[in-house]
Design a protein around this motif. Structure first.
Motif, PDB file in Angstrom:
ATOM      1  N   THR A  34       0.823  -1.199   0.000  1.00  0.00           N
ATOM      2  CA  THR A  34       0.000   0.000   0.000  1.00  0.00           C
ATOM      3  C   THR A  34       0.863   1.256   0.000  1.00  0.00           C
ATOM      4  O   THR A  34       1.896   1.319   0.662  1.00  0.00           O
ATOM      5  N   SER A  35       0.410   2.234  -0.761  1.00  0.00           N
ATOM      6  CA  SER A  35       1.054   3.543  -0.735  1.00  0.00           C
ATOM      7  C   SER A  35       0.663   4.266   0.546  1.00  0.00           C
ATOM      8  O   SER A  35      -0.200   3.812   1.302  1.00  0.00           O
ATOM      9  N   GLU A  36       1.290   5.383   0.788  1.00  0.00           N
ATOM     10  CA  GLU A  36       0.988   6.159   1.992  1.00  0.00           C
ATOM     11  C   GLU A  36      -0.488   6.565   2.003  1.00  0.00           C
ATOM     12  O   GLU A  36      -1.033   7.013   0.997  1.00  0.00           O
ATOM     13  N   ASN A  37      -1.137   6.346   3.144  1.00  0.00           N
ATOM     14  CA  ASN A  37      -2.551   6.690   3.355  1.00  0.00           C
ATOM     15  C   ASN A  37      -3.510   5.862   2.499  1.00  0.00           C
ATOM     16  O   ASN A  37      -4.663   6.258   2.311  1.00  0.00           O
ATOM     17  N   LYS A  38      -3.050   4.726   1.995  1.00  0.00           N
ATOM     18  CA  LYS A  38      -3.910   3.831   1.232  1.00  0.00           C
ATOM     19  C   LYS A  38      -4.266   2.600   2.065  1.00  0.00           C
ATOM     20  O   LYS A  38      -3.558   2.234   3.000  1.00  0.00           O
ATOM     21  N   LYS A  39      -5.381   1.928   1.704  1.00  0.00           N
ATOM     22  CA  LYS A  39      -5.831   0.750   2.416  1.00  0.00           C
ATOM     23  C   LYS A  39      -6.260  -0.334   1.419  1.00  0.00           C
ATOM     24  O   LYS A  39      -6.582  -0.044   0.264  1.00  0.00           O
ATOM     25  N   VAL A  40      -6.288  -1.565   1.908  1.00  0.00           N
ATOM     26  CA  VAL A  40      -6.856  -2.680   1.155  1.00  0.00           C
ATOM     27  C   VAL A  40      -8.182  -3.036   1.815  1.00  0.00           C
ATOM     28  O   VAL A  40      -8.246  -3.231   3.032  1.00  0.00           O
ATOM     29  N   TYR A  41      -9.234  -3.101   1.008  1.00  0.00           N
ATOM     30  CA  TYR A  41     -10.590  -3.309   1.534  1.00  0.00           C
ATOM     31  C   TYR A  41     -11.118  -4.697   1.183  1.00  0.00           C
ATOM     32  O   TYR A  41     -10.787  -5.260   0.127  1.00  0.00           O
ATOM     33  N   ASN A  83     -18.167   3.773  -3.552  1.00  0.00           N
ATOM     34  CA  ASN A  83     -17.819   5.177  -3.809  1.00  0.00           C
ATOM     35  C   ASN A  83     -16.924   5.740  -2.718  1.00  0.00           C
ATOM     36  O   ASN A  83     -16.035   6.552  -2.978  1.00  0.00           O
ATOM     37  N   GLU A  84     -17.167   5.315  -1.480  1.00  0.00           N
ATOM     38  CA  GLU A  84     -16.397   5.828  -0.347  1.00  0.00           C
ATOM     39  C   GLU A  84     -14.981   5.251  -0.335  1.00  0.00           C
ATOM     40  O   GLU A  84     -14.008   5.984  -0.182  1.00  0.00           O
ATOM     41  N   VAL A  85     -14.874   3.928  -0.500  1.00  0.00           N
ATOM     42  CA  VAL A  85     -13.564   3.309  -0.340  1.00  0.00           C
ATOM     43  C   VAL A  85     -12.647   3.558  -1.536  1.00  0.00           C
ATOM     44  O   VAL A  85     -11.417   3.468  -1.402  1.00  0.00           O
ATOM     45  N   LYS A  86     -13.212   3.873  -2.697  1.00  0.00           N
ATOM     46  CA  LYS A  86     -12.352   4.102  -3.861  1.00  0.00           C
ATOM     47  C   LYS A  86     -11.432   5.305  -3.663  1.00  0.00           C
ATOM     48  O   LYS A  86     -10.414   5.438  -4.362  1.00  0.00           O
ATOM     49  N   LYS A  87     -11.772   6.164  -2.689  1.00  0.00           N
ATOM     50  CA  LYS A  87     -10.974   7.368  -2.452  1.00  0.00           C
ATOM     51  C   LYS A  87      -9.573   7.038  -1.959  1.00  0.00           C
ATOM     52  O   LYS A  87      -8.628   7.783  -2.243  1.00  0.00           O
ATOM     53  N   ALA A  93      -6.450  -1.646  -3.163  1.00  0.00           N
ATOM     54  CA  ALA A  93      -7.062  -2.801  -3.808  1.00  0.00           C
ATOM     55  C   ALA A  93      -8.347  -3.135  -3.066  1.00  0.00           C
ATOM     56  O   ALA A  93      -8.524  -2.754  -1.904  1.00  0.00           O
ATOM     57  N   ILE A  94      -9.247  -3.847  -3.753  1.00  0.00           N
ATOM     58  CA  ILE A  94     -10.518  -4.259  -3.163  1.00  0.00           C
ATOM     59  C   ILE A  94     -10.700  -5.753  -3.396  1.00  0.00           C
ATOM     60  O   ILE A  94     -10.545  -6.242  -4.521  1.00  0.00           O
ATOM     61  N   PHE A  95     -11.028  -6.466  -2.317  1.00  0.00           N
ATOM     62  CA  PHE A  95     -11.313  -7.897  -2.394  1.00  0.00           C
ATOM     63  C   PHE A  95     -12.799  -8.121  -2.137  1.00  0.00           C
ATOM     64  O   PHE A  95     -13.332  -7.664  -1.122  1.00  0.00           O
ATOM     65  N   GLU A 124     -16.121   1.123 -13.264  1.00  0.00           N
ATOM     66  CA  GLU A 124     -15.534   2.457 -13.088  1.00  0.00           C
ATOM     67  C   GLU A 124     -14.287   2.401 -12.210  1.00  0.00           C
ATOM     68  O   GLU A 124     -13.246   2.998 -12.536  1.00  0.00           O
ATOM     69  N   ILE A 125     -14.386   1.684 -11.088  1.00  0.00           N
ATOM     70  CA  ILE A 125     -13.256   1.588 -10.162  1.00  0.00           C
ATOM     71  C   ILE A 125     -12.091   0.857 -10.811  1.00  0.00           C
ATOM     72  O   ILE A 125     -10.929   1.282 -10.712  1.00  0.00           O
ATOM     73  N   ARG A 126     -12.392  -0.232 -11.491  1.00  0.00           N
ATOM     74  CA  ARG A 126     -11.321  -0.989 -12.137  1.00  0.00           C
ATOM     75  C   ARG A 126     -10.671  -0.176 -13.254  1.00  0.00           C
ATOM     76  O   ARG A 126      -9.436  -0.201 -13.415  1.00  0.00           O
ATOM     77  N   ASP A 127     -11.473   0.563 -14.014  1.00  0.00           N
ATOM     78  CA  ASP A 127     -10.919   1.391 -15.086  1.00  0.00           C
ATOM     79  C   ASP A 127     -10.042   2.519 -14.552  1.00  0.00           C
ATOM     80  O   ASP A 127      -9.167   3.028 -15.258  1.00  0.00           O
ATOM     81  N   SER A 128     -10.272   2.897 -13.293  1.00  0.00           N
ATOM     82  CA  SER A 128      -9.448   3.956 -12.695  1.00  0.00           C
ATOM     83  C   SER A 128      -8.072   3.444 -12.280  1.00  0.00           C
ATOM     84  O   SER A 128      -7.212   4.228 -11.870  1.00  0.00           O
ATOM     85  N   GLY A 129      -7.880   2.125 -12.361  1.00  0.00           N
ATOM     86  CA  GLY A 129      -6.582   1.548 -12.041  1.00  0.00           C
ATOM     87  C   GLY A 129      -6.512   0.810 -10.721  1.00  0.00           C
ATOM     88  O   GLY A 129      -5.475   0.248 -10.375  1.00  0.00           O
ATOM     89  N   ILE A 130      -7.600   0.792  -9.957  1.00  0.00           N
ATOM     90  CA  ILE A 130      -7.614   0.090  -8.664  1.00  0.00           C
ATOM     91  C   ILE A 130      -7.891  -1.393  -8.902  1.00  0.00           C
ATOM     92  O   ILE A 130      -8.923  -1.742  -9.489  1.00  0.00           O
ATOM     93  N   PRO A 131      -7.011  -2.284  -8.461  1.00  0.00           N
ATOM     94  CA  PRO A 131      -7.251  -3.722  -8.653  1.00  0.00           C
ATOM     95  C   PRO A 131      -8.438  -4.206  -7.812  1.00  0.00           C
ATOM     96  O   PRO A 131      -8.639  -3.765  -6.681  1.00  0.00           O
ATOM     97  N   ILE A 132      -9.220  -5.102  -8.389  1.00  0.00           N
ATOM     98  CA  ILE A 132     -10.317  -5.762  -7.685  1.00  0.00           C
ATOM     99  C   ILE A 132     -10.131  -7.260  -7.872  1.00  0.00           C
ATOM    100  O   ILE A 132      -9.876  -7.733  -8.984  1.00  0.00           O
ATOM    101  N   TYR A 133     -10.257  -7.998  -6.780  1.00  0.00           N
ATOM    102  CA  TYR A 133     -10.110  -9.454  -6.814  1.00  0.00           C
ATOM    103  C   TYR A 133     -11.428 -10.077  -6.348  1.00  0.00           C
ATOM    104  O   TYR A 133     -11.948  -9.713  -5.293  1.00  0.00           O
ATOM    105  N   PHE A 134     -11.944 -11.011  -7.139  1.00  0.00           N
ATOM    106  CA  PHE A 134     -13.242 -11.617  -6.817  1.00  0.00           C
ATOM    107  C   PHE A 134     -13.083 -13.108  -6.562  1.00  0.00           C
ATOM    108  O   PHE A 134     -12.479 -13.832  -7.359  1.00  0.00           O
TER     109      PHE A 134
END
Length: 254
Positions: A6-13, A40-44, A48-50, A79-89
């Protein structure tokens, strides 16, 4: 093993068990809107999102057809994935018939079994959680039927209007499939996923085991440096997990 730093001030959800579509699309709609609000809230600040399965109460991919509905959540994931945030399902027991729709349309990898991830130098073992551990023999037998290639081949020849309605009916009515009949804490010695995690620790160390399926938010210390997390659900608890550079926290989304 996939590594995430994670980068500074980033989280994995982490989130699980939204069961969108249950018990009816109309009654599920407010929960879908709430889950989209969470996305919408966590994308800020998401690194990454699991999503750990049972996003839908029923899902079956025909060759050219997927179940109707869920436009808002699918659009938000795109939208979130296109912004570059990885999502794992990770598929759950309600959406285990996923194939390649998420991969092709949303660029989201889909896993059919638990996986190891290295997140900020912590070893995670992540999955939905169905069919793991001792007991649960009735569901394990049922899962073998549902995942048997001949059964899936036969089901796909049902017209989608019939097949989807049949699948939705079974998902809502059969509590053994949904796991909701067990949504009370059974005591550490009777929690099958806890017993499964303890057995895994006998051969290899994991810092965190993260699962869904139980519909019950839980955080249980297995060893000094190993913790079992269950994410709860988006039917009764609206809970999610967040991991920053050092710690994991379960939180209710209001």
């Amino acid at each position: 093993m996939i590594e995430i730093t994670t980068s500074e001030n980033k989280k994995v959800y982490f989130a699980s068990d939204q069961h969108l579509g249950a018990p009816t699309p109309e009654k599920s709609f407010p929960r879908e809107k709430k889950f989209v609000a969470w996305l919408n809230e966590v994308k800020k600040d998401a690194e990454a999102i699991f999503l750990l399965g049972d996003l839908f109460d029923f899902w079956f991919e025909y060759e050219t057809v997927v179940p109707k509905g869920f436009v808002r959540v699918l659009g938000k994931l795109a939208e979130i994935r296109d912004s570059g945030i990885p999502i794992y399902f990770f598929v759950g027991n309600h959406d285990l018939w996923m194939k390649d729709y998420f991969q092709k349309e949303l660029n989201i990898p889909v896993y059919h079994s638990p996986q190891k991830f290295l997140i900020n130098n912590k070893i995670f073992f992540i999955g939905h959680g169905d069919g793991l551990g001792p007991e649960d023999k009735g569901y394990k037998r049922m899962k073998k039927v549902f995942t048997f290639p001949l059964f899936k081949w036969m089901f796909k020849w049902l017209h989608p209007d019939l097949g989807v309605k049949l699948g939705q009916y079974m998902s809502v009515k059969n509590k053994m499939i949904s796991g909701e009949e067990d949504a009370k804490f059974l005591g550490e010695e009777n929690e099958w996923l806890v017993q499964y995690c303890k057995r895994k620790l006998e051969s290899e160390h994991y810092d965190y085991f993260v699962f869904g399926h139980r519909h019950l938010p839980l955080e249980i210390k297995l060893q000094k440096n190993s913790t079992y997390i269950n994410l709860g659900d988006w039917i009764n608890y609206y809970t999610f997990g967040a991991f920053d550079t050092t710690s994991f926290k379960l939180t209710e989304f209001n």
